[in-house]
Scaffold this active site. Structure first.
Site, PDB file in Angstrom:
ATOM      1  N   CYS A  12       1.419   9.364   7.443  1.00 29.15           N
ATOM      2  CA  CYS A  12       1.672   8.156   8.259  1.00 29.15           C
ATOM      3  C   CYS A  12       3.029   8.250   8.967  1.00 29.15           C
ATOM      4  N   ASN A  32      12.228  14.616   1.606  1.00 27.66           N
ATOM      5  CA  ASN A  32      12.617  15.726   0.713  1.00 27.66           C
ATOM      6  C   ASN A  32      11.543  16.813   0.674  1.00 27.66           C
ATOM      7  N   SER A 179      -4.009   1.587 -10.737  1.00 22.27           N
ATOM      8  CA  SER A 179      -3.528   2.919 -11.157  1.00 22.27           C
ATOM      9  C   SER A 179      -2.017   2.808 -11.335  1.00 22.27           C
ATOM     10  N   TYR A 181       0.068   4.552  -9.818  1.00 21.53           N
ATOM     11  CA  TYR A 181       0.607   4.555  -8.452  1.00 21.53           C
ATOM     12  C   TYR A 181       0.606   3.136  -7.883  1.00 21.53           C
ATOM     13  N   HIS A 182      -0.576   2.468  -7.920  1.00 22.97           N
ATOM     14  CA  HIS A 182      -0.654   1.130  -7.332  1.00 22.97           C
ATOM     15  C   HIS A 182       0.331   0.176  -8.042  1.00 22.97           C
ATOM     16  N   VAL A 211      -5.938   4.509   5.206  1.00 23.11           N
ATOM     17  CA  VAL A 211      -5.805   4.952   6.598  1.00 23.11           C
ATOM     18  C   VAL A 211      -6.801   6.084   6.853  1.00 23.11           C
ATOM     19  N   ALA A 238     -10.934   8.112   0.916  1.00 16.74           N
ATOM     20  CA  ALA A 238     -12.390   7.964   1.031  1.00 16.74           C
ATOM     21  C   ALA A 238     -12.986   8.442   2.367  1.00 16.74           C
ATOM     22  N   VAL A 254     -19.721  10.010  -3.449  1.00 16.93           N
ATOM     23  CA  VAL A 254     -19.546   8.575  -3.729  1.00 16.93           C
ATOM     24  C   VAL A 254     -19.371   8.428  -5.239  1.00 16.93           C
ATOM     25  N   TYR A 255     -18.255   7.790  -5.652  1.00 17.50           N
ATOM     26  CA  TYR A 255     -17.998   7.632  -7.086  1.00 17.50           C
ATOM     27  C   TYR A 255     -18.789   6.429  -7.604  1.00 17.50           C
ATOM     28  N   GLU A 328     -12.784   1.233 -12.541  1.00 12.43           N
ATOM     29  CA  GLU A 328     -12.721   0.247 -11.453  1.00 12.43           C
ATOM     30  C   GLU A 328     -14.077  -0.450 -11.339  1.00 12.43           C
TER      31      GLU A 328
HETATM   32  P1  NAD Z   1       2.389  11.346   2.407  1.00  9.00           P
HETATM   33  O1  NAD Z   1       2.421  11.855   1.008  1.00  9.00           O
HETATM   34  O2  NAD Z   1       1.641  12.120   3.433  1.00  9.00           O
HETATM   35  O3  NAD Z   1       3.894  11.157   2.934  1.00  9.00           O
HETATM   36  C1  NAD Z   1       4.949  10.702   2.125  1.00  9.00           C
HETATM   37  C2  NAD Z   1       6.201  11.478   2.533  1.00  9.00           C
HETATM   38  O4  NAD Z   1       7.309  11.002   1.744  1.00  9.00           O
HETATM   39  C3  NAD Z   1       6.081  12.981   2.268  1.00  9.00           C
HETATM   40  O5  NAD Z   1       6.445  13.695   3.425  1.00  9.00           O
HETATM   41  C4  NAD Z   1       7.035  13.229   1.099  1.00  9.00           C
HETATM   42  O6  NAD Z   1       7.601  14.521   1.150  1.00  9.00           O
HETATM   43  C5  NAD Z   1       8.046  12.116   1.261  1.00  9.00           C
HETATM   44  N1  NAD Z   1       8.709  11.672   0.004  1.00  9.00           N
HETATM   45  C6  NAD Z   1       8.106  11.278  -1.147  1.00  9.00           C
HETATM   46  N2  NAD Z   1       9.023  10.940  -2.061  1.00  9.00           N
HETATM   47  C7  NAD Z   1      10.253  11.099  -1.472  1.00  9.00           C
HETATM   48  C8  NAD Z   1      11.587  10.903  -1.904  1.00  9.00           C
HETATM   49  N3  NAD Z   1      11.875  10.480  -3.143  1.00  9.00           N
HETATM   50  N4  NAD Z   1      12.597  11.142  -1.027  1.00  9.00           N
HETATM   51  C9  NAD Z   1      12.327  11.583   0.236  1.00  9.00           C
HETATM   52  N5  NAD Z   1      11.070  11.791   0.694  1.00  9.00           N
HETATM   53  C10 NAD Z   1      10.050  11.562  -0.156  1.00  9.00           C
HETATM   54  O7  NAD Z   1       1.872   9.846   2.326  1.00  9.00           O
HETATM   55  P2  NAD Z   1       1.270   8.918   3.497  1.00  9.00           P
HETATM   56  O8  NAD Z   1      -0.201   8.956   3.407  1.00  9.00           O
HETATM   57  O9  NAD Z   1       1.961   9.205   4.762  1.00  9.00           O
HETATM   58  O10 NAD Z   1       1.735   7.493   2.966  1.00  9.00           O
HETATM   59  C11 NAD Z   1       2.985   6.938   3.381  1.00  9.00           C
HETATM   60  C12 NAD Z   1       3.212   5.610   2.686  1.00  9.00           C
HETATM   61  O11 NAD Z   1       2.171   4.707   3.033  1.00  9.00           O
HETATM   62  C13 NAD Z   1       3.216   5.692   1.159  1.00  9.00           C
HETATM   63  O12 NAD Z   1       4.215   4.842   0.654  1.00  9.00           O
HETATM   64  C14 NAD Z   1       1.848   5.200   0.775  1.00  9.00           C
HETATM   65  O13 NAD Z   1       1.866   4.618  -0.499  1.00  9.00           O
HETATM   66  C15 NAD Z   1       1.544   4.190   1.867  1.00  9.00           C
HETATM   67  N6  NAD Z   1       0.097   4.026   2.120  1.00  9.00           N
HETATM   68  C16 NAD Z   1      -0.655   5.104   2.523  1.00  9.00           C
HETATM   69  C17 NAD Z   1      -2.017   4.931   2.763  1.00  9.00           C
HETATM   70  C18 NAD Z   1      -2.922   6.066   3.184  1.00  9.00           C
HETATM   71  O14 NAD Z   1      -4.152   5.846   3.302  1.00  9.00           O
HETATM   72  N7  NAD Z   1      -2.401   7.256   3.445  1.00  9.00           N
HETATM   73  C19 NAD Z   1      -2.586   3.652   2.606  1.00  9.00           C
HETATM   74  C20 NAD Z   1      -1.787   2.584   2.196  1.00  9.00           C
HETATM   75  C21 NAD Z   1      -0.436   2.788   1.958  1.00  9.00           C
HETATM   76  N1  USQ Z   2     -13.830   7.124  -3.635  1.00  7.11           N
HETATM   77  C1  USQ Z   2     -15.122   7.623  -3.662  1.00  7.11           C
HETATM   78  N2  USQ Z   2     -15.286   8.937  -3.348  1.00  7.11           N
HETATM   79  C2  USQ Z   2     -14.268   9.752  -2.996  1.00  7.11           C
HETATM   80  C3  USQ Z   2     -12.957   9.228  -2.933  1.00  7.11           C
HETATM   81  C4  USQ Z   2     -12.774   7.901  -3.271  1.00  7.11           C
HETATM   82  O1  USQ Z   2     -16.080   6.916  -3.965  1.00  7.11           O
HETATM   83  O2  USQ Z   2     -14.504  10.936  -2.739  1.00  7.11           O
HETATM   84  C5  USQ Z   2     -13.611   5.691  -3.946  1.00  7.11           C
HETATM   85  C6  USQ Z   2     -12.608   5.448  -5.070  1.00  7.11           C
HETATM   86  O3  USQ Z   2     -13.229   5.449  -6.328  1.00  7.11           O
HETATM   87  C7  USQ Z   2     -12.063   4.080  -4.675  1.00  7.11           C
HETATM   88  C8  USQ Z   2     -12.134   4.076  -3.157  1.00  7.11           C
HETATM   89  O4  USQ Z   2     -13.054   5.119  -2.797  1.00  7.11           O
HETATM   90  O5  USQ Z   2     -12.897   3.068  -5.136  1.00  7.11           O
HETATM   91  C9  USQ Z   2     -10.811   4.355  -2.474  1.00  7.11           C
HETATM   92  O6  USQ Z   2     -10.260   5.564  -2.958  1.00  7.11           O
HETATM   93  P1  USQ Z   2      -9.200   6.374  -2.079  1.00  7.11           P
HETATM   94  O7  USQ Z   2      -8.856   7.636  -2.798  1.00  7.11           O
HETATM   95  O8  USQ Z   2      -9.661   6.471  -0.691  1.00  7.11           O
HETATM   96  O9  USQ Z   2      -7.967   5.344  -2.036  1.00  7.11           O
HETATM   97  P2  USQ Z   2      -6.887   4.912  -3.108  1.00  7.11           P
HETATM   98  O10 USQ Z   2      -6.917   5.732  -4.328  1.00  7.11           O
HETATM   99  O11 USQ Z   2      -6.972   3.423  -3.274  1.00  7.11           O
HETATM  100  O12 USQ Z   2      -5.529   5.256  -2.352  1.00  7.11           O
HETATM  101  C10 USQ Z   2      -5.392   5.323  -0.929  1.00  7.11           C
HETATM  102  C11 USQ Z   2      -4.056   5.969  -0.638  1.00  7.11           C
HETATM  103  C12 USQ Z   2      -2.947   5.087  -1.193  1.00  7.11           C
HETATM  104  C13 USQ Z   2      -3.094   3.691  -0.619  1.00  7.11           C
HETATM  105  C14 USQ Z   2      -4.482   3.124  -0.861  1.00  7.11           C
HETATM  106  C15 USQ Z   2      -4.728   1.835  -0.082  1.00  7.11           C
HETATM  107  O13 USQ Z   2      -3.975   7.275  -1.212  1.00  7.11           O
HETATM  108  O14 USQ Z   2      -1.690   5.625  -0.844  1.00  7.11           O
HETATM  109  O15 USQ Z   2      -2.138   2.853  -1.206  1.00  7.11           O
HETATM  110  O16 USQ Z   2      -5.464   4.046  -0.365  1.00  7.11           O
HETATM  111  S1  USQ Z   2      -5.721   0.700  -0.976  1.00  7.11           S
HETATM  112  O17 USQ Z   2      -6.965   1.384  -1.379  1.00  7.11           O
HETATM  113  O18 USQ Z   2      -5.991  -0.404  -0.091  1.00  7.11           O
HETATM  114  O19 USQ Z   2      -4.971   0.322  -2.147  1.00  7.11           O
END
Ligand code: NAD
Ligand code: USQ
Length: 382
Positions: A12, A32, A179, A181-182, A211, A238, A254-255, A328
């Site tokens: 992102c 980093n 999780s 993470y969440h 995203v 997903a 699909v899980y 879940e």
């Molecule tokens: P990503 O892993 O591709 O990017 C995260 C970046 O942060 C990486 O480049 C990593 O090297 C850097 N990073 C991590 N920890 C660090 C630290 N301590 N210091 C400096 N850099 C660090 O993730 P993304 O998909 O781009 O997601 C970005 C943000 O958006 C995250 O906070 C994630 O939780 C949130 N988010 C992502 C999604 C998604 O679908 N990708 C959905 C909802 C929220």
């Molecule tokens: N899922 C499947 N099959 C797959 C992958 C996932 O059925 O192959 C299901 C999972 O069980 C879950 C849903 O799809 O129910 C979403 O899983 P995901 O891996 O797409 O998303 P999630 O683990 O929730 O995490 C991702 C990003 C995270 C972000 C989050 C937004 O990795 O950084 O915070 O989406 S949200 O889901 O709105 O919390």
């Protein structure tokens, strides 16, 4: 504006840094590069080839004349972070820099501890740095829709009016994350809300949905500017996973039942939501929450859409229901409010078959790079 994009080498962050640079902002990336190291740890890769961060910003400068500064370092090294704040003097700090995979956080104790310390303490350092060096700086923090979990009532934007024993209050919406993470995002939200109250910091917590897509106008100018495209069982999400599975002829995973409903948005809208937050800062002391998504779908529904589009492109696509590695709900109520960003001008890019086809074509172009043994999920919640 002087803007720091922390996590600007990620999925992102990179397109956001380019977009804001194009709008004329002075952008500095802090990262980093841990995400690239995690690829090595997992024996994984981005389906699209990605250049180094140095090559990326050099190419951007060559093509546009715009400079993006880079600071390679960890938010958890406060001396490093302090120096970045002194040099950049940010007016906005966009915080993407966290460990973002739910499965990664559930691998074992070490990965859970890493995720929560990296995320929660990194964010706390950012709050202290804003207080100490840039008290007017607007923190724009990426949270997640998953902070709310799946309540059996409508999900509001951060706060809910509650009437209890004849008295009313506007309280933080209950959180039931799924999780470690969440959970880290919930802890971050609490720390930010508290810091706004005691130090008068301004902050926007963006509870982002999942995203999909990878390309934006800026990342497609040159292959060196490519965005990453994750598909493995740990970092792939997903819809992107389904599209890549369809491209390589792997059954869509699909899980369980697939009735898990999640909020989604196109990467093109991620960058615009950030721009909207930048242009409309929170007030001093204000902690606001925007639900950052445009549509919601069940996982099975997305697999069916992928199958339909794949077949239109001549692919043979099967849907498999595999044992759910997560704990879940597989069928539940889901209705969430997302009006704050729309009211500020977001024009959503909705999920059409055309959009799906564009992403699928990128997956097909790069399909030989897929490492098949990384596709099935290995981390389990139990
Ligand atoms: P990503 O892993 O591709 O990017 C995260 C970046 O942060 C990486 O480049 C990593 O090297 C850097 N990073 C991590 N920890 C660090 C630290 N301590 N210091 C400096 N850099 C660090 O993730 P993304 O998909 O781009 O997601 C970005 C943000 O958006 C995250 O906070 C994630 O939780 C949130 N988010 C992502 C999604 C998604 O679908 N990708 C959905 C909802 C929220
Ligand atoms: N899922 C499947 N099959 C797959 C992958 C996932 O059925 O192959 C299901 C999972 O069980 C879950 C849903 O799809 O129910 C979403 O899983 P995901 O891996 O797409 O998303 P999630 O683990 O929730 O995490 C991702 C990003 C995270 C972000 C989050 C937004 O990795 O950084 O915070 O989406 S949200 O889901 O709105 O919390």
């Amino acid at each position: 504006m002087n803007i720091i994009v922390a996590g600007g080498d990620g999925f992102c962050g990179w397109p956001t840094a380019l977009y804001l640079s194009k709008q004329g902002h002075d952008v500095a990336i802090v990262d980093n590069l841990v995400r690239r190291k995690i690829d090595k740890e997992l024996g994984s890769n981005s389906l699209t080839p990605i250049a180094s961060l140095e090559e990326r910003v050099e190419k951007w400068k060559e093509l546009t004349g715009k400079e993006i500064k880079i600071y390679i370092g960890d938010l958890n090294h406060y001396d490093f972070l302090s120096e970045v704040f002194r040099q950049v003097n940010p007016e906005a700090f966009i915080h993407f820099a966290e460990q973002r995979s739910a499965p990664y956080s559930m691998i074992d104790r070490e990965h859970a501890i890493y995720t929560q310390s990296n995320n929660v303490l990194g964010n706390l350092n950012v709050l202290y740095a804003i207080k100490e060096f840039a008290p007017d700086c607007h923190l724009i923090k990426l949270g997640t829709m998953g902070e709310y979990g799946n309540p059996n009532i409508d999900i509001e934007e951060g706060f809910i009016e509650i009437e209890h024993k004849g008295r009313k209050d506007r309280l933080p919406y209950p959180k039931q994350p799924g999780s470690f993470y969440h959970l880290s995002k919930v802890h971050d939200s609490n720390n930010i809300m508290f810091a706004c109250k005691i130090w008068n910091i301004r902050a926007t917590d963006l509870n982002q949905g999942i995203v999909y897509g990878l390309r934006t106008e800026e990342t497609t100018i040159d292959p060196i500017l490519n965005n990453r495209f994750d598909y493995d069982g740990v970092y792939g999400t997903a819809l992107n996973r389904f599209l890549i599975q369809a491209a390589i002829g792997y059954d869509l995973t699909v899980y369980g039942k697939g009735g898990q409903t999640r909020a989604f948005l196109n990467i093109e809208d991620t960058v615009r939501c950030i721009e909207i937050a930048v242009n409309n800062p929170a007030k001093k002391g204000e902690f606001r929450v925007f639900n950052q998504f445009t549509e919601y779908f069940s996982v099975l529904n997305l697999a069916e859409k992928t199958k339909e589009v794949g077949e239109e492109l001549g692919l043979k696509v099967n849907i498999q229901h595999i044992k759910n590695p997560r704990v879940e709900l597989e069928e539940h109520y889901f209705h969430a409010v997302n009006t704050n960003l729309i009211d500020l001008g977001l024009k959503p890019h909705l999920l059409t078959n055309e959009v799906l086809k564009e992403v699928l074509k990128v997956a097909i172009e790069n399909k030989d790079r897929a490492i098949i043994e990384n596709i099935l999920p290995k981390a389990t919640w139990r």
